[in-house]
Design a protein around this motif. Sequence first.
Motif, PDB file in Angstrom:
ATOM      1  N   GLY A  34      17.991  19.067 -14.824  1.00 44.07           N
ATOM      2  CA  GLY A  34      18.785  18.379 -15.338  1.00 44.07           C
ATOM      3  C   GLY A  34      17.147  17.844 -14.052  1.00 44.07           C
ATOM      4  N   SER A  35      16.568  17.629 -13.426  1.00 43.97           N
ATOM      5  CA  SER A  35      15.423  16.768 -12.805  1.00 43.97           C
ATOM      6  C   SER A  35      14.510  16.248 -14.194  1.00 43.97           C
ATOM      7  CB  SER A  35      14.848  17.385 -11.657  1.00 43.97           C
ATOM      8  OG  SER A  35      15.545  18.368 -11.241  1.00 43.97           O
ATOM      9  N   VAL A  36      14.004  17.246 -15.644  1.00 43.61           N
ATOM     10  CA  VAL A  36      13.210  16.984 -15.784  1.00 43.61           C
ATOM     11  C   VAL A  36      13.754  15.830 -16.993  1.00 43.61           C
ATOM     12  CG1 VAL A  36      12.280  17.642 -18.262  1.00 43.61           C
ATOM     13  CG2 VAL A  36      12.427  19.392 -16.298  1.00 43.61           C
ATOM     14  N   PHE A  65       9.605  17.114  -5.135  1.00 40.45           N
ATOM     15  CA  PHE A  65       9.867  18.279  -6.707  1.00 40.45           C
ATOM     16  C   PHE A  65      10.409  17.812  -7.993  1.00 40.45           C
ATOM     17  CE2 PHE A  65      11.892  22.618  -7.827  1.00 40.45           C
ATOM     18  CZ  PHE A  65      10.812  22.954  -8.405  1.00 40.45           C
ATOM     19  N   GLN A  66      11.875  17.189  -7.717  1.00 45.22           N
ATOM     20  CA  GLN A  66      13.030  16.627  -8.297  1.00 45.22           C
ATOM     21  C   GLN A  66      11.413  15.628  -9.452  1.00 45.22           C
ATOM     22  OE1 GLN A  66      16.495  16.410  -7.319  1.00 45.22           O
ATOM     23  NE2 GLN A  66      15.562  16.657  -5.470  1.00 45.22           N
ATOM     24  N   GLU A  67      10.507  14.448  -8.238  1.00 47.30           N
ATOM     25  CA  GLU A  67       9.835  13.383  -9.420  1.00 47.30           C
ATOM     26  C   GLU A  67       8.723  14.468  -9.616  1.00 47.30           C
ATOM     27  OE1 GLU A  67       8.532  10.039  -7.159  1.00 47.30           O
ATOM     28  OE2 GLU A  67      10.865   9.719  -5.913  1.00 47.30           O
ATOM     29  N   LEU A  68       7.972  15.086  -9.845  1.00 47.46           N
ATOM     30  CA  LEU A  68       6.826  16.127 -10.597  1.00 47.46           C
ATOM     31  C   LEU A  68       7.580  16.810 -11.664  1.00 47.46           C
ATOM     32  CD1 LEU A  68       5.404  17.828  -7.748  1.00 47.46           C
ATOM     33  CD2 LEU A  68       3.922  15.891  -8.293  1.00 47.46           C
ATOM     34  N   LEU A  69       9.215  17.126 -11.654  1.00 44.86           N
ATOM     35  CA  LEU A  69       9.651  18.012 -12.882  1.00 44.86           C
ATOM     36  C   LEU A  69       9.897  16.481 -13.770  1.00 44.86           C
ATOM     37  CD1 LEU A  69      12.030  20.463 -10.823  1.00 44.86           C
ATOM     38  CD2 LEU A  69       9.856  20.934 -12.592  1.00 44.86           C
ATOM     39  N   CYS A  87      13.848   9.795   1.789  1.00 52.66           N
ATOM     40  CA  CYS A  87      14.378  10.236   0.588  1.00 52.66           C
ATOM     41  C   CYS A  87      12.706   9.988  -0.365  1.00 52.66           C
ATOM     42  CB  CYS A  87      15.286   9.830  -0.308  1.00 52.66           C
ATOM     43  SG  CYS A  87      16.626  10.141   0.939  1.00 52.66           S
ATOM     44  N   GLY A  88      12.343   9.078  -0.326  1.00 48.82           N
ATOM     45  CA  GLY A  88      11.726   8.153  -1.325  1.00 48.82           C
ATOM     46  C   GLY A  88      10.157   8.774  -0.774  1.00 48.82           C
ATOM     47  N   ILE A 114       0.724  -1.641   0.569  1.00 45.75           N
ATOM     48  CA  ILE A 114       0.654  -0.156  -0.200  1.00 45.75           C
ATOM     49  C   ILE A 114       0.723   1.026  -0.687  1.00 45.75           C
ATOM     50  CG2 ILE A 114      -0.068   0.153   2.221  1.00 45.75           C
ATOM     51  CD1 ILE A 114      -3.703   1.193   1.582  1.00 45.75           C
ATOM     52  N   LEU A 115       2.197   1.200   0.568  1.00 42.47           N
ATOM     53  CA  LEU A 115       2.865   2.340   0.678  1.00 42.47           C
ATOM     54  C   LEU A 115       3.582   2.802  -0.977  1.00 42.47           C
ATOM     55  CD1 LEU A 115       4.919   1.947   4.257  1.00 42.47           C
ATOM     56  CD2 LEU A 115       3.082   3.882   3.888  1.00 42.47           C
ATOM     57  N   ALA A 116       3.768   1.790  -1.994  1.00 42.76           N
ATOM     58  CA  ALA A 116       4.292   2.112  -3.239  1.00 42.76           C
ATOM     59  C   ALA A 116       3.298   2.752  -3.692  1.00 42.76           C
ATOM     60  CB  ALA A 116       4.625   0.894  -3.249  1.00 42.76           C
ATOM     61  N   ARG A 117       1.926   1.692  -3.604  1.00 46.78           N
ATOM     62  CA  ARG A 117       0.752   2.842  -4.006  1.00 46.78           C
ATOM     63  C   ARG A 117       0.157   3.910  -3.652  1.00 46.78           C
ATOM     64  NH1 ARG A 117      -3.051  -2.064  -3.015  1.00 46.78           N
ATOM     65  NH2 ARG A 117      -5.121  -0.842  -3.833  1.00 46.78           N
ATOM     66  N   PHE A 118       0.597   4.529  -2.935  1.00 53.24           N
ATOM     67  CA  PHE A 118       0.305   5.377  -2.988  1.00 53.24           C
ATOM     68  C   PHE A 118       1.412   6.441  -2.655  1.00 53.24           C
ATOM     69  CE2 PHE A 118      -3.455   2.297  -1.616  1.00 53.24           C
ATOM     70  CZ  PHE A 118      -4.537   3.645  -2.668  1.00 53.24           C
ATOM     71  N   ARG A 119       2.332   6.129  -2.939  1.00 54.55           N
ATOM     72  CA  ARG A 119       3.790   7.182  -2.969  1.00 54.55           C
ATOM     73  C   ARG A 119       3.314   8.303  -3.205  1.00 54.55           C
ATOM     74  NH1 ARG A 119       9.254   7.639  -4.694  1.00 54.55           N
ATOM     75  NH2 ARG A 119       8.641   7.637  -6.495  1.00 54.55           N
ATOM     76  N   GLY A 120       2.812   8.511  -4.614  1.00 57.98           N
ATOM     77  CA  GLY A 120       2.755   9.867  -5.117  1.00 57.98           C
ATOM     78  C   GLY A 120       1.678  11.190  -3.512  1.00 57.98           C
TER      79      GLY A 120
END
Lengths: 47, 307
Positions: free
Chosen positions: B206-208, B112-116, B103-104, B14-20
């Motif tokens: 860089g994150s993009v 923020f970097q993941e969204l980019l 971190c994850g 469940i943690l990985a499924r709802f990570r965002g």
Amino acid sequence: MVFKKAAVQVLLLLAGIAMLIFGIWREEAQTVFSKAIRLCMECVGIG
Amino acid sequence: MAKNKQINKKNVHILARFRGWIQAAAALLTNMHLPNFLNGSLNRGKGKYACVPGLNCYSCPGAAGSCPIGAFQAVVGSSKFKFSYYVTGILILLGVLLGRFICGFLCPFGWFQELLHKIPSPKLSTQKLKPLRYLKYGILLVMVILLPMVVVNELGMGDPFFCKYLCPQGVLEGAIPLSITNEGIRTALGTLFSWKAFVLLAVILGSVFFYRPFCKWLCPLGAFYALLNRVSLFQMKVDKDKCVSCGACAKACKMDVDVTRQPNHAECIRCGMCMKSCPTHAICYQYGFGDLSKAKEISTEKKELKK
């Protein structure tokens, strides 16, 4: 191996708690607080 | 096909499924004083005695707590102390209890970097840039610990070198929102701000194209948690009976980790991409003392011997 890792984990947790308490005792938390409630000039790029 | 995908999703933790959603909630909780963004003031509550787990500038108007890296440098750079047992203690506790799960899941700048990275563009591999991972340990040692300790003025005070010259969070969360509402801050921004804005822009660009470049190569907080990732209570477990060695997990990992070889690698941020990609559901999270996968192997061996 299993118990060795568990022992390292327990030791680190105890060391963390001891350091935290020692830090509070010598009033480091006060230094953190007084820095955090004011604008950090270096952080925002004023200098 | 759609049914298969549903089955796969149900088998992922469940943690990985709802990570965002967890990342969004963590970013909001870390910066919960939202009205401060409108009036350009800082939170002065007692929450700032404590450190938040992720990289989050305490000069962000909404910040609920202190940034651990900023707090460490504030203590080390003060005239009263040469080392921070308080912040180191907090970081050891967080590192052992959660490791790079922070971190994850809990770091606002990681999110923020993941969204980019979701912005449609060619995505570049960082496999060949693996040696750059060691840069963050150098930054932790030199910019966070040594320089504020050694380079001091006549009062014995040192600059927070990482916050001052490298951290892009101060500009993103502090300088930008505060300068919008406060003319005094806007006019005071000069060359240092320009440099830091350039660093932020480089990280954004860089994150993009790369996945979490700041976390992989530059973050000193990630470096500290990476040192404790192998002994963290939050662990990855690979069931060797179920694993078919297809390599899908290593291909799916954006942190360039082969979870089957080293389930608790220093770079693993517990994002769960490997779990989602595994066709046999051989990978899972485990929480507890000791090496849990090996503990299970030993107990089954003992049972077999008794038979």
